[in-house]
Design an enzyme around this catalytic site. Structure first.
Site, PDB file in Angstrom:
ATOM      1  N   ASP A  92       6.374   1.326   1.953  1.00 49.44           N
ATOM      2  CA  ASP A  92       6.457   1.981   0.058  1.00 49.44           C
ATOM      3  C   ASP A  92       7.034   3.422   0.291  1.00 49.44           C
ATOM      4  O   ASP A  92       7.019   3.666   1.783  1.00 49.44           O
ATOM      5  CB  ASP A  92       5.245   1.412  -0.539  1.00 49.44           C
ATOM      6  CG  ASP A  92       4.656   0.873  -0.729  1.00 49.44           C
ATOM      7  OD1 ASP A  92       5.028  -0.489   0.099  1.00 49.44           O
ATOM      8  OD2 ASP A  92       3.071   0.437  -1.347  1.00 49.44           O
ATOM      9  N   HIS A 238       3.635   2.855   5.627  1.00 44.69           N
ATOM     10  CA  HIS A 238       5.109   3.887   4.543  1.00 44.69           C
ATOM     11  C   HIS A 238       5.906   3.948   5.282  1.00 44.69           C
ATOM     12  O   HIS A 238       5.608   4.412   6.551  1.00 44.69           O
ATOM     13  CB  HIS A 238       4.032   5.108   3.773  1.00 44.69           C
ATOM     14  CG  HIS A 238       3.066   4.342   2.605  1.00 44.69           C
ATOM     15  ND1 HIS A 238       2.116   3.791   2.793  1.00 44.69           N
ATOM     16  CD2 HIS A 238       3.387   4.120   1.261  1.00 44.69           C
ATOM     17  CE1 HIS A 238       1.240   2.964   1.825  1.00 44.69           C
ATOM     18  NE2 HIS A 238       1.806   3.851   0.510  1.00 44.69           N
TER      19      HIS A 238
END
Length: 295
Positions: A92, A238
């Site tokens: 992400d 992430h």
């Protein structure tokens, strides 16, 4: 003395102009020093971007296809039989020129395809990295334009998602049908709009912890993923939103550990397709057999 004061005034003026131009939006996603960090990364990326990356041309009309039963639904994991040892890695908050590029290299070395949920504003700042993600065969999902957590009216929610979908398509040629709400918030207006637009709202079933306020060190991230691994799991990590060097360091060991447990790696659409096929096969079995392998 006069020269020093003039230099300070010019520096302050530059910061004000840069911040105003960005609409203060990146500061909502990144720490206090995050804006300067991102702008510095952008300058570095512009200076060092390879000729190959600059020549990446998006292929139009690449639609991320998902089975109909997942359109407009919230999904936390793939529901598979225990013998179906597959797992989906997701990243992400990118794209970013340093950490995303490092993640791509690790995935390429291991012949793994993953799913990247991109922030529209980051695609705007780093379009070449977004193109590289698509060119490497990874799946791209929508993660809103600003990464806001607050409650939004329908108009704002639509803008956050539609604007991001538009820049992803214009930059990479990908029309995505996957959406991940920032922070996993399902009741601030974003998920409702995404569901109405027939996105699959993709959550996760386990995470490395790399975005926690007190994120673990590299060994802790590795342990978080390996101890929770299960067939059909969706792993949250992430590649943006700050310095993700720990994620980059942990990723090779996470991949090796999952391989040692017998796992293969799939993208989100592949995972949903596997579940859809399994449900179809289960539904076709006699009633007595359906209870043997509950989904």
């Amino acid at each position: 003395m006069f020269t020093n004061k003039l230099s300070q005034i010019l520096r302050v003026g530059t910061i004000i102009l840069v911040t105003a131009g960005s609409g203060f939006t990146l500061s909502m996603l990144l720490p206090k020093s995050g804006l300067n960090h991102v702008l510095a990364m952008k300058k570095s990326a512009d200076e060092t971007m390879s000729a190959t990356a600059q020549n990446v041309v998006p292929v139009p009309n690449q639609t991320v296809e998902i089975p109909k039963e997942f359109q407009g639904k919230v999904v936390y994991q793939g529901k598979l039989k225990p013998k179906e040892k597959v797992i989906a890695l997701t990243f992400d908050d990118g794209p970013g020129p340093k950490n995303t590029a490092q993640v791509l290299e690790i995935l390429k070395k291991n012949h793994i395809k993953a799913t990247f949920f991109m922030i529209g504003e980051m695609v705007k700042y780093f379009p070449q990295i977004a193109k590289e993600v698509a060119a490497d065969g990874h799946i791209i999902g929508n993660h809103t334009w600003h990464h806001w957590y607050r409650h939004m009216n329908a108009l704002t929610a639509a803008s956050e998602i539609d604007k991001t979908a538009d820049i992803i398509y214009k930059t990479t040629g990908v029309k995505t049908t996957l959406f991940r709400p920032p922070g996993g918030f399902l009741h601030n207006g974003l998920a409702d709009y995404a569901e109405n637009q027939k996105y699959a709202v993709m959550m996760w079933s386990e995470m490395s912890g790399d975005a926690e306020r007190r994120s673990p060190q590299v060994p802790g991230m590795i342990a978080n993923v390996l101890k929770s691994a299960k067939p059909g799991a969706i792993v949250l990590m992430h590649d943006g939103g700050g310095n993700r060097s720990r994620t980059v360091k942990a990723l090779p060991a996470i991949i090796d550990g999952l391989k040692a447990q017998g796992y293969k790696f799939v993208t989100i659409p592949e995972l949903l397709e596997m579940q859809a096929k399994e449900q179809t096969l289960t539904a076709a079995l006699p009633a007595s057999a359906n209870h043997e392998h509950p989904n």
